[in-house]
Design a protein around this motif. Structure first.
Motif, short mmCIF file in Angstrom:
data_model
loop_
_atom_site.label_atom_id
_atom_site.label_comp_id
_atom_site.label_asym_id
_atom_site.label_seq_id
_atom_site.Cartn_x
_atom_site.Cartn_y
_atom_site.Cartn_z
N HIS A 358 1.08 -1.44 0.24
CA HIS A 358 -0.28 -0.02 -0.29
C HIS A 358 1.22 1.21 0.27
O HIS A 358 2.28 1.48 0.64
N ALA A 359 0.11 2.20 -0.70
CA ALA A 359 1.51 3.80 -0.36
C ALA A 359 1.75 3.80 0.91
O ALA A 359 2.83 3.74 1.18
N THR A 360 0.67 3.81 1.87
CA THR A 360 1.63 4.06 3.28
C THR A 360 3.20 3.28 3.19
O THR A 360 3.71 4.40 3.89
N MET A 361 3.02 1.60 3.14
CA MET A 361 3.73 1.24 3.56
C MET A 361 5.16 1.62 2.80
O MET A 361 6.74 1.30 2.90
N ARG A 362 5.08 1.53 1.03
CA ARG A 362 6.11 2.04 -0.24
C ARG A 362 6.78 3.61 0.94
O ARG A 362 7.93 3.38 0.36
N LEU A 363 6.43 3.69 1.83
CA LEU A 363 7.04 5.19 2.16
C LEU A 363 7.31 4.98 3.36
O LEU A 363 8.63 5.08 3.56
N MET A 364 6.88 4.14 4.19
CA MET A 364 7.86 3.71 5.67
C MET A 364 8.48 2.35 6.11
O MET A 364 8.88 2.51 7.13
N ALA A 365 7.93 1.33 4.74
CA ALA A 365 9.07 0.28 5.26
C ALA A 365 10.36 0.08 5.46
O ALA A 365 11.04 -0.33 6.53
N GLY A 366 11.12 1.63 5.01
CA GLY A 366 12.32 1.68 5.21
C GLY A 366 12.01 2.90 6.46
O GLY A 366 14.17 2.53 7.79
N LEU A 367 11.51 3.15 7.21
CA LEU A 367 11.75 3.73 8.30
C LEU A 367 11.98 2.64 9.61
O LEU A 367 12.23 3.32 10.64
N PHE A 368 10.23 1.80 9.78
CA PHE A 368 10.67 0.70 10.72
C PHE A 368 12.07 -0.07 10.49
O PHE A 368 12.67 -0.12 11.66
N GLU A 369 12.50 -0.45 9.13
CA GLU A 369 13.71 -0.41 9.66
C GLU A 369 15.14 0.31 10.03
O GLU A 369 15.76 -0.35 9.92
N ALA A 370 15.28 1.79 10.11
CA ALA A 370 16.10 2.29 10.58
C ALA A 370 15.85 2.96 11.46
O ALA A 370 16.81 3.47 12.57
N HIS A 371 14.72 2.36 11.76
CA HIS A 371 15.10 3.26 13.56
C HIS A 371 15.39 2.49 14.80
O HIS A 371 15.75 1.69 14.62
N ASP A 372 15.97 3.15 15.46
CA ASP A 372 17.01 2.97 16.56
C ASP A 372 16.31 1.88 17.33
O ASP A 372 16.25 2.38 18.77
N GLN A 373 16.67 0.27 17.42
CA GLN A 373 16.10 0.12 18.24
C GLN A 373 16.59 -0.25 19.46
O GLN A 373 16.72 -0.88 20.66
N SER A 374 18.12 0.27 19.72
CA SER A 374 18.51 0.66 21.00
C SER A 374 18.20 1.58 21.52
O SER A 374 18.21 0.76 23.10
N ARG A 375 17.33 2.22 21.63
CA ARG A 375 16.69 3.19 22.00
C ARG A 375 15.11 3.71 21.82
O ARG A 375 14.23 3.78 22.89
N PHE A 688 15.94 10.74 8.10
CA PHE A 688 14.52 11.50 8.66
C PHE A 688 14.58 10.50 9.44
O PHE A 688 13.95 11.46 10.66
N THR A 689 14.45 9.93 9.66
CA THR A 689 14.06 8.49 11.02
C THR A 689 14.56 9.17 12.63
O THR A 689 14.16 9.13 13.10
N ARG A 690 16.04 9.86 12.37
CA ARG A 690 16.82 10.34 13.80
C ARG A 690 15.67 11.60 13.73
O ARG A 690 15.91 11.68 15.43
N SER A 691 15.15 12.54 12.76
CA SER A 691 14.33 13.28 13.08
C SER A 691 13.79 13.72 13.23
O SER A 691 12.71 13.67 14.65
N LEU A 692 13.10 12.41 13.83
CA LEU A 692 11.17 11.51 13.64
C LEU A 692 11.68 11.08 15.25
O LEU A 692 10.54 11.55 16.14
N GLU A 693 12.81 10.73 15.55
CA GLU A 693 12.50 9.69 16.64
C GLU A 693 13.07 11.17 17.84
O GLU A 693 12.87 10.94 18.60
N GLN A 694 13.53 11.66 17.26
CA GLN A 694 13.89 13.45 18.08
C GLN A 694 13.10 14.06 18.53
O GLN A 694 12.39 14.54 19.19
N GLY A 695 11.93 14.22 18.02
CA GLY A 695 10.34 14.82 17.67
C GLY A 695 9.85 13.73 18.24
O GLY A 695 9.14 14.51 19.78
N PHE A 696 9.80 12.66 19.01
CA PHE A 696 9.91 11.26 20.15
C PHE A 696 9.66 11.40 21.06
O PHE A 696 8.83 12.00 22.20
N ASP A 697 10.83 11.78 21.39
CA ASP A 697 11.84 12.59 22.82
C ASP A 697 11.10 13.91 23.49
O ASP A 697 11.22 13.90 24.19
#
Length: 741
Positions: A358-375, A688-697
């Motif tokens: 789906h369009a959403t996952m075509r955009l987001m799949a890489g984000l899930f893989e890029a998330h820092d799972q140590s944090r 992008f993922t680091r910026s998003l994670e910063q927003g979460f923090d």
């Protein structure tokens, strides 16, 4: 005991109309002498008299029941009240009177009266079921379910109890429990349109569209006046691609109820899909009240009608209030945790029905893989009826935990999320198809965020934050959002830098395009195209010899209408060429056969624009006022191509004409796009993922400090380049009030 004396005494009491006392004596005789024929006969005769004295004559009962069915509730209630002076213990009259009060919304009176009916005859399933209806209307769900259960234990075929218990379970999101009740009711009453409609609703919620459609077709034939069934059937017809039939059905509903804003908005939106632009004049006639004075209208349809974010927020709030009437407030941080340190890993829950190709996952799949799972612990909550596919497997392998909640009720899904101890819950759907945004009316986590799926406010205090950027959400746009803004330093839109393009080198001939001439392209959905853009595009064809306009093939009706509109503007309809839908990798590759992508205005290209840029096709855009009309500028800016953002319709047209007439300038632009493709922030998935994670923090840090949500600007990291230029809101005077979807 002297039987003769006792019988004489009982007979004397009977003559004095003391029936209960006489019945007790007969009962005492039979307790000691159970085979005494005289006592048996006397008691049976007395019980018949008691029943006749308790209730009015059978003919009168039938007359009252018929009047009730006709809806003469006040008349029936008055008659029952009068008759009860004579028949004080008539369970029939008490039950019917209680039902009348229920129909008249006098719930407290109905509860008192039906409680009396159930005391008089605790084994009457009709009274128990009606009492359950009252408790349901009063919001006492557990009591209602208990009463329905009692009614069905006495009579498993009681249609009222079957139907209304199922409806109560549906209200609770317990679809799996509701389905067998309505299946049974449908078998018992296959010609009952209300039950057919309710069963279709269960099937719709279970994703069984074809079965639901068949039931709705039958229900609407049996009861054409049943508008809820007509409405749902029209929706299904539209989803199935039979949009002309959907429009006719919507019009039938509107003929009966011209003030039904929900239906009118849906009809206008379907017309827009067909490029039947008569919708625009009709919309102008109702725009001031649409969705505000009658039924709330679809929030998604609303954002496509015009670029007016103030009006959009009002309509969306009205819509949200119908879907999420009660919102659980955020729980304050316990005093003992005030100022606590961030946990080693924040627990982030992403809720979506799009965990497939789906369009959403075509955009987001890489984000899930890029998330820092140590944090971060990343939990995907899927309410996706789609079967397992490669995209779903990719995401499930990338996240910490993948949970299928498609079969869970809202209550059970909420319990699961709370048990998982989420710090942040993210709604990826908003008010788009197959959403469960109602889950967020509960408090799934200390912080709720809306992201990506719905390009605008959700209009509800259920959501704390909305993720945008400085282009889509410039200074001054805060008033358009119920949520607080988390502004990312570049585009709000994530992209997957691993998206594959087919190795096939598409020629123009492959695509049905002429070998020579300039190819203007717009692969936006048909509903986004309005006369405003189309007039410009037709003038461009006039001014660029041998040029063509390459559009997405959305439907035969849309193609016919667009070709007719082209001819009306003096253009050869054959200069409009339509691209059939093909596999995503192939679709990306064929972009290279075009020269320039032309964006739409009220709702820009979103994923579609990223597709074009990823494929190396320049995108020309003009930002408007609402979020959905500024996405193109956000994407192009994050691609390092600010020269492709225009400030007016005139500049948009002039820039397109300039590029079409200057092959060298276009070649230089494409070359720049290719260089930026691997370096610009738009396709830097990790950055992008680091910026998003910063927003979460930053959001979670406010929570840990005991502070309420506030607007948050995520600062840029040096590795990602400078903050994009500020593109101010275009004033409403630049474009007409309605430059439709």
């Amino acid at each position: 005991m002297n039987i003769a004396v006792s019988m004489t005494k009982a007979n004397r009491l009977e003559r004095k109309k003391k029936h209960e006392d006489a019945a007790k004596i007969y009962g005492d005789i039979l307790a000691k002498f159970p085979k005494n024929a005289r006592a048996q006969a006397a008691l049976a005769s007395l019980q018949k008299k008691i029943a006749q004295d308790l209730n009015p004559p059978l003919a009168q009962q039938k007359e009252l029941a018929a009047a009730f069915e006709r809806g003469d509730y006040a008349k029936v209630a008055s008659a029952c009240t009068t008759l009860l002076t004579t028949h004080k213990r008539s369970a029939f009259l008490w039950t019917l009177l209680g039902k009348c009060h229920l129909q008249s919304k006098n719930l407290d009176e109905a509860a008192t009266i039906l409680n009396m009916a159930c005391e008089l005859n605790p084994k009457d399933p009709s009274a128990l079921s009606a009492f359950g209806d009252v408790r349901r209307a009063q919001g006492e769900t557990d009591n209602a379910l208990e009463l329905y259960h009692k009614a069905l234990s006495l009579d498993g075929t009681n249609l009222g109890a079957l139907n209304n218990m199922a409806n109560t379970l549906m209200d609770l999101g317990r679809i799996a429990e509701a389905e067998p009740l309505l299946e049974k009711a449908t078998k018992l009453a296959p010609e009952n349109p209300v039950i057919l409609f309710n069963y279709s609703t269960v099937l719709l919620k279970s994703g069984r569209m074809e079965q639901a459609k068949a039931l709705l077709e039958k229900a609407t034939k049996l009861a054409p006046e049943l508008r809820s069934a007509q409405y749902n059937l029209a929706q299904l017809q539209s989803l199935d691609g039979d949009k002309q039939a959907a429009i006719k059905r919507f019009e039938t509903i509107l003929n009966a109820d011209p003030g039904d804003d929900r239906t009118r908005a849906d009809k206008l939106h379907v017309q827009a899909h067909l490029n039947d632009w008569t919708w625009i004049e009709e919309y102008q006639q109702v725009r001031r009240q649409l969705g505000l004075t009658s039924k709330a209208c679809s929030a998604f349809a609303s954002l496509t009608f015009e670029d007016n974010p103030d009006l959009l927020r009002l309509r969306t709030q009205a819509y949200a209030n119908t879907l999420l009437p009660k919102v659980a407030p955020a729980k304050p941080l316990p005093v003992e945790l005030m100022g606590a340190e961030r946990p080693d890993r924040l627990r982030i829950g992403y809720f979506s029905s799009d965990y497939h190709d789906h369009a959403t996952m075509r955009l987001m799949a890489g984000l899930f893989e890029a998330h820092d799972q140590s944090r971060f612990d990343i939990i995907a909550y899927s309410f996706d009826p789609e079967p397992e596919d490669a995209m779903r497997r990719r995401v499930s392998q990338a996240v910490t935990s993948f949970k299928d909640i498609s079969k869970l009720s809202d209550a059970a899904a909420t319990e699961l999320a709370i048990a998982d101890g989420l710090d942040i819950a993210i709604d990826l759907k908003g008010f788009t198809g197959n959403n469960r945004t109602t889950l967020f009316a509960n408090r799934l986590a200390p912080t709720h965020i809306s992201y990506l799926g719905f390009p605008g406010t959700l209009g509800s205090t259920a959501i704390d934050y909305f993720i945008g950027d400085h282009v889509t959400c410039p200074a001054g746009s805060e008033r358009y959002f119920e949520e607080h803004l988390i502004r990312l330093p570049h585009s709000y839109q994530v992209n997957d830098d691993k998206r594959p393009l087919s190795g096939h080198q598409y020629t123009r001939k492959d695509c049905g395009l002429p070998d020579g001439g300039f190819v203007f392209c717009s692969f936006n959905s048909s509903y986004k195209i309005t006369p405003v853009e189309f007039d410009i595009w037709m003038r461009l064809l006039d001014q660029v010899e041998d040029s063509v306009l390459w559009l997405l093939d959305c439907s035969d009706s849309s193609k016919q209408n667009l070709r007719r509109e082209a001819a009306a503007r003096g253009q050869d309809p054959d200069r409009l060429i339509f691209a059939p839908r093909i596999a995503q990798e192939e679709h990306l590759a064929r972009h290279q056969a075009a020269d320039l992508f032309l964006d739409t205005f009220v709702v820009n290209a979103h994923t579609t624009a990223s597709d074009a840029l990823w494929a190396g096709l320049p995108v020309l855009t003009m930002p408007g006022r609402q979020f959905a009309s500024r996405v193109g500028a956000s994407l192009v800016s994050a691609m390092g191509l600010p020269e492709m953002i225009t400030k007016s319709a005139a500049e948009y047209e002039a820039r397109a004409l300039e590029l079409a007439r200057d092959p060298d300038a276009l070649a230089a632009l494409r070359s720049k796009l290719q260089r930026n493709r691997r370096s610009a922030p738009l396709f830097d998935t990790t950055g992008f993922t680091r910026s998003l994670e910063q927003g979460f923090d930053m959001a979670h840090e406010r929570y840990l400090q005991g502070l309420p949500p506030a607007h948050i600007d995520v600062t840029d990291s040096p590795a990602l380049g400078a903050t994009p230029p500020h593109w101010p809101l275009r004033t409403p005077s630049v474009a007409p009030a309605v430059s439709a979807p």
